[in-house]
Design an enzyme around this catalytic site. Structure first.
Site, PDB file in Angstrom:
ATOM      1  N   GLU A   1     -15.994   8.973  21.275  1.00  0.00           N
ATOM      2  CA  GLU A   1     -16.573   8.524  22.535  1.00  0.00           C
ATOM      3  C   GLU A   1     -16.225   7.145  22.744  1.00  0.00           C
ATOM      4  O   GLU A   1     -15.851   6.622  23.864  1.00  0.00           O
ATOM      5  CB  GLU A   1     -17.968   8.577  22.576  1.00  0.00           C
ATOM      6  CG  GLU A   1     -18.532   9.838  23.062  1.00  0.00           C
ATOM      7  CD  GLU A   1     -18.319  11.241  21.831  1.00  0.00           C
ATOM      8  OE1 GLU A   1     -18.252  10.772  20.614  1.00  0.00           O
ATOM      9  OE2 GLU A   1     -18.380  12.238  22.284  1.00  0.00           O
TER      10      GLU A   1
ATOM     11  N   THR B   1       4.278   2.872   5.576  1.00  0.00           N
ATOM     12  CA  THR B   1       2.787   2.324   5.626  1.00  0.00           C
ATOM     13  C   THR B   1       2.182   3.245   6.774  1.00  0.00           C
ATOM     14  O   THR B   1       2.766   3.556   7.692  1.00  0.00           O
ATOM     15  CB  THR B   1       2.701   0.788   6.159  1.00  0.00           C
ATOM     16  OG1 THR B   1       1.258   0.579   6.365  1.00  0.00           O
ATOM     17  CG2 THR B   1       3.543   0.432   7.382  1.00  0.00           C
TER      18      THR B   1
ATOM     19  N   ASP C   1      -0.141   2.411   8.416  1.00  0.00           N
ATOM     20  CA  ASP C   1      -0.835   1.631   9.367  1.00  0.00           C
ATOM     21  C   ASP C   1      -0.029   1.672  11.048  1.00  0.00           C
ATOM     22  O   ASP C   1      -0.221   1.464  11.909  1.00  0.00           O
ATOM     23  CB  ASP C   1      -0.913   0.044   9.231  1.00  0.00           C
ATOM     24  CG  ASP C   1      -1.950  -0.232   8.123  1.00  0.00           C
ATOM     25  OD1 ASP C   1      -2.595   0.794   7.710  1.00  0.00           O
ATOM     26  OD2 ASP C   1      -2.170  -1.345   7.848  1.00  0.00           O
TER      27      ASP C   1
ATOM     28  N   ARG D   1       1.254  -5.175  -5.071  1.00  0.00           N
ATOM     29  CA  ARG D   1       1.316  -6.207  -4.135  1.00  0.00           C
ATOM     30  C   ARG D   1       1.618  -7.488  -5.178  1.00  0.00           C
ATOM     31  O   ARG D   1       0.633  -7.781  -5.928  1.00  0.00           O
ATOM     32  CB  ARG D   1       0.128  -6.493  -3.327  1.00  0.00           C
ATOM     33  CG  ARG D   1      -0.344  -5.579  -2.492  1.00  0.00           C
ATOM     34  CD  ARG D   1      -1.332  -5.607  -1.542  1.00  0.00           C
ATOM     35  NE  ARG D   1      -1.941  -4.682  -1.025  1.00  0.00           N
ATOM     36  CZ  ARG D   1      -1.561  -3.808   0.168  1.00  0.00           C
ATOM     37  NH1 ARG D   1      -0.388  -4.208   0.811  1.00  0.00           N
ATOM     38  NH2 ARG D   1      -2.194  -2.866   0.795  1.00  0.00           N
TER      39      ARG D   1
ATOM     40  N   ARG E   1      -4.989   7.453   2.182  1.00  0.00           N
ATOM     41  CA  ARG E   1      -3.400   7.215   1.727  1.00  0.00           C
ATOM     42  C   ARG E   1      -3.078   8.301   0.832  1.00  0.00           C
ATOM     43  O   ARG E   1      -1.908   7.989   0.604  1.00  0.00           O
ATOM     44  CB  ARG E   1      -3.662   5.668   0.971  1.00  0.00           C
ATOM     45  CG  ARG E   1      -3.894   4.474   1.969  1.00  0.00           C
ATOM     46  CD  ARG E   1      -2.820   3.604   1.577  1.00  0.00           C
ATOM     47  NE  ARG E   1      -2.717   2.896   0.427  1.00  0.00           N
ATOM     48  CZ  ARG E   1      -3.187   1.900   0.016  1.00  0.00           C
ATOM     49  NH1 ARG E   1      -3.921   0.965   0.769  1.00  0.00           N
ATOM     50  NH2 ARG E   1      -3.124   1.275  -1.219  1.00  0.00           N
TER      51      ARG E   1
ATOM     52  N   ASP F   1       4.642  -4.753   6.166  1.00  0.00           N
ATOM     53  CA  ASP F   1       4.954  -6.263   6.376  1.00  0.00           C
ATOM     54  C   ASP F   1       5.080  -7.107   5.430  1.00  0.00           C
ATOM     55  O   ASP F   1       6.185  -7.981   5.077  1.00  0.00           O
ATOM     56  CB  ASP F   1       4.399  -6.805   7.687  1.00  0.00           C
ATOM     57  CG  ASP F   1       2.880  -6.590   7.202  1.00  0.00           C
ATOM     58  OD1 ASP F   1       2.390  -6.060   6.154  1.00  0.00           O
ATOM     59  OD2 ASP F   1       2.056  -6.961   8.177  1.00  0.00           O
ATOM     60  N   GLY F   2       4.430  -7.123   4.288  1.00  0.00           N
ATOM     61  CA  GLY F   2       4.435  -7.721   3.174  1.00  0.00           C
ATOM     62  C   GLY F   2       5.804  -7.593   2.414  1.00  0.00           C
ATOM     63  O   GLY F   2       6.391  -8.532   1.925  1.00  0.00           O
TER      64      GLY F   2
ATOM     65  N   GLY G   1       0.776  -1.354   0.044  1.00  0.00           N
ATOM     66  CA  GLY G   1       0.089  -0.130   0.002  1.00  0.00           C
ATOM     67  C   GLY G   1       0.989   1.337  -0.094  1.00  0.00           C
ATOM     68  O   GLY G   1       2.127   1.487   0.740  1.00  0.00           O
TER      69      GLY G   1
ATOM     70  N   ASP H   1       2.131  -0.174  11.845  1.00  0.00           N
ATOM     71  CA  ASP H   1       2.340  -1.575  12.646  1.00  0.00           C
ATOM     72  C   ASP H   1       3.566  -2.263  12.519  1.00  0.00           C
ATOM     73  O   ASP H   1       3.596  -3.520  12.440  1.00  0.00           O
ATOM     74  CB  ASP H   1       1.049  -2.341  11.969  1.00  0.00           C
ATOM     75  CG  ASP H   1       1.234  -2.611  10.612  1.00  0.00           C
ATOM     76  OD1 ASP H   1       2.040  -1.977   9.771  1.00  0.00           O
ATOM     77  OD2 ASP H   1       0.441  -3.533   9.981  1.00  0.00           O
TER      78      ASP H   1
ATOM     79  N   ARG I   1      -5.363  -2.681   8.771  1.00  0.00           N
ATOM     80  CA  ARG I   1      -5.768  -4.113   8.714  1.00  0.00           C
ATOM     81  C   ARG I   1      -5.593  -4.828  10.070  1.00  0.00           C
ATOM     82  O   ARG I   1      -6.734  -5.550  10.557  1.00  0.00           O
ATOM     83  CB  ARG I   1      -4.930  -4.637   7.512  1.00  0.00           C
ATOM     84  CG  ARG I   1      -5.404  -5.845   6.935  1.00  0.00           C
ATOM     85  CD  ARG I   1      -4.836  -6.352   5.671  1.00  0.00           C
ATOM     86  NE  ARG I   1      -3.116  -5.806   5.674  1.00  0.00           N
ATOM     87  CZ  ARG I   1      -2.489  -5.705   4.705  1.00  0.00           C
ATOM     88  NH1 ARG I   1      -3.026  -5.926   3.543  1.00  0.00           N
ATOM     89  NH2 ARG I   1      -1.464  -5.195   4.970  1.00  0.00           N
TER      90      ARG I   1
END
Ligand code: F6P
Length: 323
Positions: A188, A126, A128, A72, A256, A103-104, A11, A130, A172
């Site tokens: 909230e 990324t 994310d 990808r 993105r 990660d990919g 991504g 992550d 994801r």
């Protein structure tokens, strides 16, 4: 090291261009040739290479997306695909690689690097956030700001109509965007993959926060959340509580795009230079990252597999201060 290749994969993320620019300019500074590999690993398999020089990256620092394009790649997952990729790199005289992605991308890099004893350095790119071993990944800060702007706008209309909005954000397998945007926008409730919330707990939160205040409420849902699809959760809440005026917004790929923030531009510039430095000092199979302002080198396998914890202080904080 005489010639290196650089690619973006997975991504896309705002700031990837700034990272490409830094890799190219640093390589030129060190008298190393640089080749841009187009469309991620597909470009390696197809021999889609372009020579790059300092001028090739002029004016891209502030641009979203990636001038090298991204993909990808299915073919790179096969041994045959990687063999062709290796032959292409050899033919081109490339003796080191910088891959920018998540990660990919790092999984592919690590397999390829071991299979062919090839020096590969990863740059975390990324939205994310992550990847373990770096405080921030390139694109995350920009995505957060994009989400905050969108959620603020939704808050305006939600408040005018006293509505309950479920807003789905990307991530994801990770709730970093949902959690931090949640704090920034006064959500909230946040629903994250890292912290299971039962349907009853959600109803209880909403009972306390939405029905009591009779004003707007925003539930920020990370797409990887485990309770179910955002649309289904909202639907069920609406059915069980017909008195709630429920709406759903899925922010999707708008997260993105856009010009990278200053934080992402600086991060990408630092990591691009650090990646070339890593190749020059014979490092391989590592991600360059930044922890507490210092450049670090983390084995790719660790960056992918080790879990980057969410900040539980922020999660508790939302419960206390979100009204
Ligand atoms: O990894 C970045 C990311 O934007 C995730 O948050 C999201 O789940 C995924 O990519 C979407 O991928 P694609 O653009 O291939 O649909």
């Amino acid at each position: 090291m005489k010639k290196i290749g650089v690619l973006t994969s997975g991504g896309d993320a705002p700031g990837m261009n700034a990272a490409i620019r830094a890799v190219v300019r640093k390589a030129v500074h060190e008298n190393i040739e640089v080749v841009g590999i187009l469309k991620g690993y597909n470009g390696m398999v197809n021999g889609d290479f372009i020579p790059m020089e300092a001028a090739s990256v002029s004016g891209i620092l502030k641009e979203g997306g990636t001038i090298l394009k991204s993909a990808r790649s299915d073919v790179f997952r096969t041994p045959e695909g990687r063999a062709t990729a290796y032959e292409n790199l050899k033919r081109e005289g490339i003796d080191g690689l910088v891959v920018i992605g998540g990660d990919g991308t790092f999984t592919g890099a690590s397999i390829f690097g071991h299979e062919y004893d090839f020096p590969v350095i990863g740059i975390p790119g990324t939205i994310d956030n992550d990847l373990f071993g770096t405080d921030l990944t390139i694109g995350y800060d920009t995505a957060l700001n994009t989400v905050a702007e969108a959620v603020d706008k939704i808050r305006d209309t939600a408040t005018s109509h006293s509505r309950l909005f479920f807003i789905e954000v990307m991530g994801r397998d990770a709730g970093f965007i949902a959690l931090n945007a949640g704090v920034a926008c006064g959500a909230e409730v946040v629903l994250l993959p890292e912290k299971r919330t039962s349907f009853d707990e959600l109803k209880e939160f909403l009972q306390k926060k939405y029905s009591y205040s009779k004003s707007s409420s925003i539930v920020l849902v990370a797409e990887g959340e485990k309770l179910g699809k955002t649309i289904d959760i909202a639907d069920r809440i609406g059915k069980e509580h017909p008195e709630y005026d429920v709406r759903v917004t899925i922010l999707g790929h708008l997260q993105r795009g856009g010009s990278p923030t200053v934080t992402d531009r600086v991060l990408a510039s630092e990591l691009g230079v650090a990646a070339v430095d890593a190749l020059l000092t014979n490092k391989r199979d590592v991600m360059v990252g930044i922890v507490n302002g210092e450049i670090v080198h983390v084995p790719l396998s660790q960056a992918i597999k080790d879990e980057k914890p969410i900040n539980s202080r922020l999660l508790n904080l939302i419960n206390v201060i979100s009204g």
